[in-house]
Every structure is written in C-alpha cells, then in structure tokens.
Design a protein around this motif. Structure first.
Motif, PDB file in Angstrom:
ATOM      1  N   MET A   1       0.853  -1.211   0.000  1.00 15.25           N
ATOM      2  CA  MET A   1       0.000   0.000   0.000  1.00 15.25           C
ATOM      3  C   MET A   1       0.881   1.251   0.000  1.00 15.25           C
ATOM      4  SD  MET A   1      -2.639   0.982   3.045  1.00 15.25           S
ATOM      5  CE  MET A   1      -2.511   2.643   3.636  1.00 15.25           C
ATOM      6  N   ASN A   2       0.501   2.162  -0.842  1.00 14.75           N
ATOM      7  CA  ASN A   2       1.229   3.424  -0.850  1.00 14.75           C
ATOM      8  C   ASN A   2       0.681   4.330   0.247  1.00 14.75           C
ATOM      9  OD1 ASN A   2       2.371   5.832  -1.259  1.00 14.75           O
ATOM     10  ND2 ASN A   2       1.643   6.126  -3.359  1.00 14.75           N
ATOM     11  N   LYS A   3       1.463   4.447   1.320  1.00 14.21           N
ATOM     12  CA  LYS A   3       0.942   5.126   2.509  1.00 14.21           C
ATOM     13  C   LYS A   3       0.863   6.635   2.335  1.00 14.21           C
ATOM     14  CE  LYS A   3       2.005   1.781   5.990  1.00 14.21           C
ATOM     15  NZ  LYS A   3       2.899   1.373   7.046  1.00 14.21           N
ATOM     16  N   THR A   4       1.513   7.157   1.341  1.00 11.62           N
ATOM     17  CA  THR A   4       1.480   8.610   1.211  1.00 11.62           C
ATOM     18  C   THR A   4       0.386   9.083   0.255  1.00 11.62           C
ATOM     19  OG1 THR A   4       3.093   8.591  -0.559  1.00 11.62           O
ATOM     20  CG2 THR A   4       3.927   8.855   1.688  1.00 11.62           C
ATOM     21  N   ALA A   5      -0.262   8.131  -0.451  1.00  7.71           N
ATOM     22  CA  ALA A   5      -1.271   8.560  -1.409  1.00  7.71           C
ATOM     23  C   ALA A   5      -2.595   8.893  -0.731  1.00  7.71           C
ATOM     24  CB  ALA A   5      -1.490   7.456  -2.449  1.00  7.71           C
ATOM     25  N   SER A   6      -3.255   9.815  -1.240  1.00 12.33           N
ATOM     26  CA  SER A   6      -4.657  10.209  -0.992  1.00 12.33           C
ATOM     27  C   SER A   6      -5.228  10.073   0.421  1.00 12.33           C
ATOM     28  CB  SER A   6      -5.586   9.488  -1.976  1.00 12.33           C
ATOM     29  OG  SER A   6      -5.736   8.151  -1.596  1.00 12.33           O
ATOM     30  N   GLY A   7      -4.458   9.683   1.420  1.00 15.14           N
ATOM     31  CA  GLY A   7      -4.962   9.693   2.798  1.00 15.14           C
ATOM     32  C   GLY A   7      -5.918   8.555   3.086  1.00 15.14           C
ATOM     33  N   SER A   8      -6.604   8.644   4.233  1.00 14.80           N
ATOM     34  CA  SER A   8      -7.478   7.563   4.666  1.00 14.80           C
ATOM     35  C   SER A   8      -8.811   7.638   3.950  1.00 14.80           C
ATOM     36  CB  SER A   8      -7.737   7.681   6.160  1.00 14.80           C
ATOM     37  OG  SER A   8      -6.544   7.658   6.869  1.00 14.80           O
ATOM     38  N   ARG A   9      -9.493   6.504   3.917  1.00 17.94           N
ATOM     39  CA  ARG A   9     -10.865   6.525   3.443  1.00 17.94           C
ATOM     40  C   ARG A   9     -11.731   7.180   4.515  1.00 17.94           C
ATOM     41  NH1 ARG A   9      -9.446   1.337   2.916  1.00 17.94           N
ATOM     42  NH2 ARG A   9     -10.905   0.691   4.527  1.00 17.94           N
ATOM     43  N   PRO A  10     -12.794   7.847   4.084  1.00 16.31           N
ATOM     44  CA  PRO A  10     -13.644   8.526   5.059  1.00 16.31           C
ATOM     45  C   PRO A  10     -14.108   7.589   6.173  1.00 16.31           C
ATOM     46  CG  PRO A  10     -14.249   9.160   2.846  1.00 16.31           C
ATOM     47  CD  PRO A  10     -13.208   8.093   2.717  1.00 16.31           C
ATOM     48  N   SER A  11     -14.386   6.307   5.840  1.00 17.38           N
ATOM     49  CA  SER A  11     -14.878   5.396   6.868  1.00 17.38           C
ATOM     50  C   SER A  11     -13.822   5.185   7.953  1.00 17.38           C
ATOM     51  CB  SER A  11     -15.261   4.055   6.242  1.00 17.38           C
ATOM     52  OG  SER A  11     -14.145   3.515   5.573  1.00 17.38           O
ATOM     53  N   ASP A  12     -12.535   5.261   7.579  1.00 22.83           N
ATOM     54  CA  ASP A  12     -11.465   5.150   8.569  1.00 22.83           C
ATOM     55  C   ASP A  12     -11.307   6.451   9.333  1.00 22.83           C
ATOM     56  OD1 ASP A  12      -9.473   3.343   6.214  1.00 22.83           O
ATOM     57  OD2 ASP A  12     -10.840   2.602   7.745  1.00 22.83           O
ATOM     58  N   LEU A  13     -11.615   7.531   8.659  1.00 19.00           N
ATOM     59  CA  LEU A  13     -11.328   8.849   9.225  1.00 19.00           C
ATOM     60  C   LEU A  13     -12.344   9.240  10.298  1.00 19.00           C
ATOM     61  CD1 LEU A  13      -9.583  11.369   9.100  1.00 19.00           C
ATOM     62  CD2 LEU A  13     -11.002  12.183   7.217  1.00 19.00           C
ATOM     63  N   LEU A  14     -13.597   8.833  10.115  1.00 15.56           N
ATOM     64  CA  LEU A  14     -14.644   9.378  10.979  1.00 15.56           C
ATOM     65  C   LEU A  14     -14.422   9.122  12.476  1.00 15.56           C
ATOM     66  CD1 LEU A  14     -17.105  11.124  10.934  1.00 15.56           C
ATOM     67  CD2 LEU A  14     -18.520   9.101  10.526  1.00 15.56           C
ATOM     68  N   PRO A  15     -14.039   7.887  12.899  1.00 17.15           N
ATOM     69  CA  PRO A  15     -13.795   7.709  14.345  1.00 17.15           C
ATOM     70  C   PRO A  15     -12.722   8.671  14.867  1.00 17.15           C
ATOM     71  CG  PRO A  15     -13.874   5.591  13.232  1.00 17.15           C
ATOM     72  CD  PRO A  15     -13.888   6.631  12.152  1.00 17.15           C
ATOM     73  N   ALA A  16     -11.643   8.829  14.107  1.00 20.99           N
ATOM     74  CA  ALA A  16     -10.580   9.747  14.541  1.00 20.99           C
ATOM     75  C   ALA A  16     -11.095  11.182  14.569  1.00 20.99           C
ATOM     76  CB  ALA A  16      -9.378   9.635  13.604  1.00 20.99           C
ATOM     77  N   SER A  17     -11.945  11.528  13.594  1.00 20.73           N
ATOM     78  CA  SER A  17     -12.501  12.887  13.561  1.00 20.73           C
ATOM     79  C   SER A  17     -13.331  13.152  14.809  1.00 20.73           C
ATOM     80  CB  SER A  17     -13.389  13.079  12.326  1.00 20.73           C
ATOM     81  OG  SER A  17     -12.659  12.821  11.161  1.00 20.73           O
ATOM     82  N   VAL A  18     -14.120  12.153  15.199  1.00 23.73           N
ATOM     83  CA  VAL A  18     -14.960  12.311  16.393  1.00 23.73           C
ATOM     84  C   VAL A  18     -14.070  12.456  17.629  1.00 23.73           C
ATOM     85  CG1 VAL A  18     -16.618  11.118  17.891  1.00 23.73           C
ATOM     86  CG2 VAL A  18     -16.964  11.146  15.413  1.00 23.73           C
ATOM     87  N   LEU A  19     -13.043  11.581  17.732  1.00 21.27           N
ATOM     88  CA  LEU A  19     -12.124  11.675  18.879  1.00 21.27           C
ATOM     89  C   LEU A  19     -11.429  13.036  18.906  1.00 21.27           C
ATOM     90  CD1 LEU A  19     -10.427   8.138  18.741  1.00 21.27           C
ATOM     91  CD2 LEU A  19     -12.135   8.931  20.395  1.00 21.27           C
ATOM     92  N   GLY A  20     -10.964  13.462  17.739  1.00 20.82           N
ATOM     93  CA  GLY A  20     -10.232  14.729  17.661  1.00 20.82           C
ATOM     94  C   GLY A  20     -11.111  15.908  18.059  1.00 20.82           C
ATOM     95  N   LEU A  21     -12.345  15.886  17.570  1.00 25.14           N
ATOM     96  CA  LEU A  21     -13.251  16.994  17.859  1.00 25.14           C
ATOM     97  C   LEU A  21     -13.634  17.016  19.345  1.00 25.14           C
ATOM     98  CD1 LEU A  21     -14.277  19.143  15.970  1.00 25.14           C
ATOM     99  CD2 LEU A  21     -16.367  17.844  15.652  1.00 25.14           C
ATOM    100  N   LEU A  22     -13.884  15.831  19.918  1.00 23.58           N
ATOM    101  CA  LEU A  22     -14.212  15.780  21.353  1.00 23.58           C
ATOM    102  C   LEU A  22     -13.011  16.222  22.188  1.00 23.58           C
ATOM    103  CD1 LEU A  22     -16.236  12.419  21.562  1.00 23.58           C
ATOM    104  CD2 LEU A  22     -17.144  14.755  21.601  1.00 23.58           C
ATOM    105  N   GLY A  23     -11.804  15.883  21.719  1.00 19.29           N
ATOM    106  CA  GLY A  23     -10.608  16.313  22.431  1.00 19.29           C
ATOM    107  C   GLY A  23     -10.417  17.815  22.351  1.00 19.29           C
ATOM    108  N   ALA A  24     -10.665  18.366  21.166  1.00 24.05           N
ATOM    109  CA  ALA A  24     -10.414  19.797  20.949  1.00 24.05           C
ATOM    110  C   ALA A  24     -11.497  20.662  21.587  1.00 24.05           C
ATOM    111  CB  ALA A  24     -10.322  20.079  19.453  1.00 24.05           C
ATOM    112  N   ARG A  25     -12.749  20.212  21.529  1.00 21.54           N
ATOM    113  CA  ARG A  25     -13.850  21.096  21.939  1.00 21.54           C
ATOM    114  C   ARG A  25     -14.556  20.653  23.207  1.00 21.54           C
ATOM    115  NH1 ARG A  25     -16.388  22.746  16.085  1.00 21.54           N
ATOM    116  NH2 ARG A  25     -14.410  23.470  15.246  1.00 21.54           N
ATOM    117  N   GLY A  26     -14.206  19.480  23.723  1.00 22.45           N
ATOM    118  CA  GLY A  26     -14.909  18.994  24.902  1.00 22.45           C
ATOM    119  C   GLY A  26     -16.175  18.253  24.490  1.00 22.45           C
TER     120      GLY A  26
END
Ligand SMILES: [Zn+2]
Length: 418
Positions: free
Chosen positions: A1-26
C-alpha cells in the motif's frame, strides 16, 4: 500500500474525527458532531456506538432540552495526550505544548540562528527538550514557518524571510524526533487554529489576516485552508498596492507589506517627520518595540495617530476589501503582533474597508482576536489535532500516524510507535 497517497478513506477517518473533535472542543452531542463534521447523524450514532464499546468515548448525563429527544453529549474517556507546536523565526524558536483543547501547558523560547548549517539539529534539540518535559503522550509536532511549504506531510519549505530554500524540515525533524511532524506556512497554521478553536466553529469561509512585522493571509474556503497550486497562496503582504514605492525583500516595489509591515511603518514615521531617523531601529528584532513606542506617543499626539496608524489602517482596510470582493467570505479575522495597536488602526481600517466593499457586503463582520506570544506556536500545534479531521487527506501519512496515536491515547494506551 502506498501510505502517502490520498490519505485515509472517510470510513477510517470518521472515528478519529470524532475523537479529535471531542478532544479539541470537549463534550458534544451527536447532532453537534454531525453538523461540525458535515456527516449524517446516523453515521455519528454508529461511530459513537463503536467508540463506546471500545471504551474510548462515554455518554454523559442527559442535558436539559427544550422538547424533543433529550441529548446526551459524548465525551472522550482517555487521552491525556498533548500536542506540540513550534514557530520558526529568524532569531528564535517559540515552542508550546498544549492539551487537545488548546490550553497551553508549557511554553519556551529558544534563541535560534537559521543561518547555521546545523540549524535543524538545534531546532530538533529544542523540540526534544519540550517533548521530554511533557507529562503525557504527544500526538505529534506542528511546525509553522514564514514562507511557502510544499505540503504538510513532506514539509519542504522556502522562506526567503529567514533564508531557507528547499529546506527539508519535515523529513529532518521526523527522523530526529521520532514523532509525526506536520509543517505549514505559519499564517495557514493560524487559520487552522481558527478552524479548531476559533471562528471555524461558526463560519466555514473566512480570511485570517495577520499584521505585525509582515502582513499575511490565510484563506479558508468551505472549511478547508486554500493553499494554492504549491502552497504559496495567501501572500497578502506582496499584493501590489502602489506604483513605484519602496522595494520589498523579494525585489518588488509598492507591496502592502512594504507600506504597513513594521519596517514600512517605521520608514513612514521618519518620512512624515514623526520620528528622527537616528531613532530608527537597526535590528529587525527591535522593530516591534519601536512600534510600541510610536503608539505610546500617538496616545497624546492625534496627528501622529492619524498620520501613521490611521493611514496604515486605511491601507489594510483597502486590501482586505479587495480580498472580500474577490472571495466573498463570511468574516475576516485579524491577528498578529500589530493588533496590540488596533485601537489606533481601527478608524482607518473601518473607512478603508467599508468604503471599498460591494454594497451587499458593506456590513460584513470582522473580528480582532486578542493576541499573545504563544499564538503562533499554538497555531502550529493545532495542525496536529486538525489532522484528525483531515477529510481531503492533506496531512497524508503523518496525519494517519497522528490518528493512530489519538486512538491509542483515547483507548488508554500510553504510546503508539511511529
Ligand atoms: Zn513584495
């Protein structure tokens, strides 16, 4: 897998997005998360269930609601993780460590000589000292540099202001620090910080304009920082304002920065007879102190106040109006060391800005954020937490590594390896 191409799929990204947002905003409700991440409430419900079953997120007590189904906010369980940010300037490095919500826990300023061949070694040493002093897992390091950066992931910088050309900052620091490193233009990093902690909570299209030694601009369109074809967008300081005029360090003449950047203001003060030429600071580091002295005199000298700071405000307002007419943002945020004198700039800015806006936008709001020394470095740190909701994959493999570390920290693991 080319790890530098196009980033994560949205389905992989969403859990991290939720964690990141809860961390940043409470704590946030599912509805608030869905709106902030622009996804359906159903997908947040699914991800929330998954994160709760893995012990990374918990449901808080029921909030009083004005009718309808009561909302139970979600909250991050673990994650005493922190983020680190560094602002590179010609003469010093400003380094901060911060909690995910942007609370600064540690701040250091180190003298720095960019011209030394081992400059990046010295920078890495200063950052390592901070990493070792932080009593929590660090998700990554964000680096803000004046000038253009090819991409956040590779971090190759061109910065004539500090004499760096093709500087391989990202690769060098990653190798020396062993943590994810994201590099970005310093003003774009402030725009990212506004997305995470500031006006980005209310607006999706806005401009961040900085005043101080230089004049800069971050452009956020539909929730994304617009970087241009190769990271060079937003050079508001080099917008040509007058024919002829003083040269700037890039060899142009009549740029906005040569007019109202700190050295331009001092030149104007001398030319207009507000200040004797022999009072002019000889070192760039002394310019901001000189501006403070001029502002102190302006407090009791209306001719100086209007002829220098009011004049600067009009130029800034004129340039900002041009940008607003071009890009139609919802608001403009004004930041930077120069905002310490905003009282003196304000009337000129109002006039220059409002008189040149299209009629339909003449009441456009702008915001002047209170400034402090940590802001540049905290902006760089925000690059790290923002990579957890990096929809377009701009942070590449480094962003994936940050997301892994965030999930590890939320799950109570103290460290994930790079
Ligand atoms: Zn220029």
């Amino acid at each position: 897998m080319n790890k530098t191409a196009s980033g994560s799929r949205p389905s992989d990204l969403l859990p991290a997005s939720v964690l990141g947002l809860l961390g940043a905003r409470g704590p946030m409700t599912r509805t608030e998360l869905a709106a902030a991440l622009r996804v359906s409430p159903a997908s947040i419900t699914q991800v929330g269930k998954d994160l709760m079953s893995r012990g990374m997120v918990a449901e808080l007590g029921q909030l009083a609601s004005g009718g309808g189904r009561p909302a139970r906010p979600l909250s991050l369980v673990g994650s005493a993780a922190q983020i680190v940010g560094v602002k590179v300037a010609a003469s010093h490095l400003a380094v901060v460590a911060a909690k995910l919500d942007g609370t600064v826990t540690l701040t250091r300023t180190e003298p720095f000589d960019v011209t030394r061949p081992d400059a990046l070694d010295l920078a890495a040493r200063a950052m390592r000292a901070v990493l070792e002093a932080v009593d929590a897992p660090v998700l990554g390091v964000g680096v803000g540099v004046p000038g253009s950066v090819d991409s956040l992931e590779s971090g190759v910088a061109d910065s004539p202001t500090i004499g760096w050309h093709n500087a391989q900052i990202g690769a060098a620091l990653r190798q020396k620090l062993g943590v994810p490193v994201l590099v970005e233009n310093d003003v774009n990093a402030l725009a990212v910080a506004e997305q995470v902690y500031g006006v980005g909570r209310r607006y999706s299209t806005y401009l961040v304009v900085t005043i101080g030694r230089g004049i800069g601009c971050g452009i956020v369109i539909d929730g994304q920082v617009y970087r241009g074809a190769d990271g060079g967008a937003g050079e508001l300081g080099h917008f040509p304002m007058v024919e002829g005029g003083q040269p700037c360090p890039y060899g142009h003449s009549g740029c906005l920065e040569s007019l109202i950047g700190s050295s331009g203001l001092i030149r104007r003060a001398v030319e207009a007879g507000f200040w004797a030429a022999d009072e002019t600071p000889t070192r760039p580091d002394d310019e901001l102190a000189a501006i403070r002295r001029l502002a102190a005199r302006a407090a009791t000298d209306p001719v100086l106040a209007e002829g220098l700071f009011g004049w600067a405000g009009r130029w800034l307002g004129t340039a900002a109006a041009g940008l607003v007419n071009l890009l139609n943002p919802e608001t403009v945020v004004i930041l930077g060391e120069g905002t310490a004198q905003w009282e003196l700039w304000e009337a000129g800015f109002e006039h220059g800005f409002r008189s040149k806006l299209m009629a339909a936008r003449r009441s456009l709001p702008y915001v002047v954020d209170p400034w402090d020394e940590d802001k540049w470095a905290l902006g760089a740190a925000a690059l790290v937490i923002a990579s957890s909701f990096d929809k377009d994959g701009a942070t590449g493999y480094q962003g994936e590594l940050v997301r892994e570390r965030l999930s590890g920290a939320a799950a109570g693991r103290t460290r994930t390896e790079v």
